[in-house]
Design a protein around this motif. Structure first.
Motif, PDB file in Angstrom:
ATOM      1  N   GLU A  27     -36.935 -20.660   0.903  1.00 51.63           N
ATOM      2  CA  GLU A  27     -36.058 -21.372   1.539  1.00 51.63           C
ATOM      3  C   GLU A  27     -35.250 -22.052   0.499  1.00 51.63           C
ATOM      4  OE1 GLU A  27     -34.592 -21.332   4.744  1.00 51.63           O
ATOM      5  OE2 GLU A  27     -36.216 -19.797   4.920  1.00 51.63           O
ATOM      6  N   VAL A  28     -35.973 -22.741  -0.564  1.00 55.40           N
ATOM      7  CA  VAL A  28     -35.227 -23.277  -1.503  1.00 55.40           C
ATOM      8  C   VAL A  28     -34.236 -22.260  -2.396  1.00 55.40           C
ATOM      9  CG1 VAL A  28     -35.465 -24.402  -3.904  1.00 55.40           C
ATOM     10  CG2 VAL A  28     -36.728 -25.376  -1.943  1.00 55.40           C
ATOM     11  N   LYS A  30     -32.892 -19.306  -1.416  1.00 59.21           N
ATOM     12  CA  LYS A  30     -31.728 -19.138  -0.326  1.00 59.21           C
ATOM     13  C   LYS A  30     -30.546 -20.300  -0.295  1.00 59.21           C
ATOM     14  CE  LYS A  30     -34.563 -15.693   2.532  1.00 59.21           C
ATOM     15  NZ  LYS A  30     -34.928 -15.383   3.705  1.00 59.21           N
ATOM     16  N   LYS A  31     -31.200 -21.257  -0.269  1.00 58.64           N
ATOM     17  CA  LYS A  31     -30.180 -22.352  -0.222  1.00 58.64           C
ATOM     18  C   LYS A  31     -29.399 -22.417  -1.625  1.00 58.64           C
ATOM     19  CE  LYS A  31     -32.397 -25.137   3.650  1.00 58.64           C
ATOM     20  NZ  LYS A  31     -32.940 -26.444   3.723  1.00 58.64           N
ATOM     21  N   ALA A  32     -30.035 -22.460  -2.446  1.00 60.91           N
ATOM     22  CA  ALA A  32     -29.394 -22.417  -3.856  1.00 60.91           C
ATOM     23  C   ALA A  32     -28.479 -21.458  -4.231  1.00 60.91           C
ATOM     24  CB  ALA A  32     -30.508 -22.346  -5.057  1.00 60.91           C
ATOM     25  N   ASN A  33     -28.825 -20.300  -3.661  1.00 60.49           N
ATOM     26  CA  ASN A  33     -27.894 -19.069  -3.671  1.00 60.49           C
ATOM     27  C   ASN A  33     -27.287 -18.855  -2.271  1.00 60.49           C
ATOM     28  OD1 ASN A  33     -28.733 -18.117  -6.449  1.00 60.49           O
ATOM     29  ND2 ASN A  33     -30.619 -18.510  -5.441  1.00 60.49           N
ATOM     30  N   PRO A  34     -25.906 -19.442  -2.000  1.00 61.26           N
ATOM     31  CA  PRO A  34     -25.494 -19.416  -0.855  1.00 61.26           C
ATOM     32  C   PRO A  34     -24.700 -17.978  -0.387  1.00 61.26           C
ATOM     33  CG  PRO A  34     -24.150 -20.531  -2.209  1.00 61.26           C
ATOM     34  CD  PRO A  34     -25.232 -20.297  -2.789  1.00 61.26           C
ATOM     35  N   LYS A  37     -26.401 -14.036   2.674  1.00 61.88           N
ATOM     36  CA  LYS A  37     -27.289 -14.423   3.471  1.00 61.88           C
ATOM     37  C   LYS A  37     -28.366 -15.027   2.520  1.00 61.88           C
ATOM     38  CE  LYS A  37     -26.986 -10.553   6.739  1.00 61.88           C
ATOM     39  NZ  LYS A  37     -27.605  -9.303   7.294  1.00 61.88           N
ATOM     40  N   GLY A  38     -27.760 -15.980   1.582  1.00 64.83           N
ATOM     41  CA  GLY A  38     -28.665 -16.861   1.045  1.00 64.83           C
ATOM     42  C   GLY A  38     -29.068 -16.150  -0.097  1.00 64.83           C
TER      43      GLY A  38
END
Length: 65
Positions: A27-28, A30-34, A37-38
């Protein structure tokens, strides 16, 4: 061999705790790479059981993202 802390290898709780940690890590990332789809284009996350592999087109993509 007895231990004073942590969980022993082969224990029933070890894979569960590992997956909790890997879910959070995924999750971290994916959130750091917007983008897309993350996940940054060229970066792939592969999950299997209690393992995770992160691959990229080149070293710079992985390090900088």
């Amino acid at each position: 061999m007895s231990t004073l802390e942590g969980t022993y290898q082969g224990g029933i709780i070890s894979p569960t705790l590992c997956n909790v940690a890997l879910n959070g890590l995924e999750e971290v990332i994916k959130k750091a790479n917007p983008l897309r789809k993350g996940i940054t284009p060229g970066v792939h996350i592969i999950r299997y059981a209690d393992d995770m592999i992160i691959t990229g087109k080149n070293k710079e993509i992985i390090i900088n993202n």
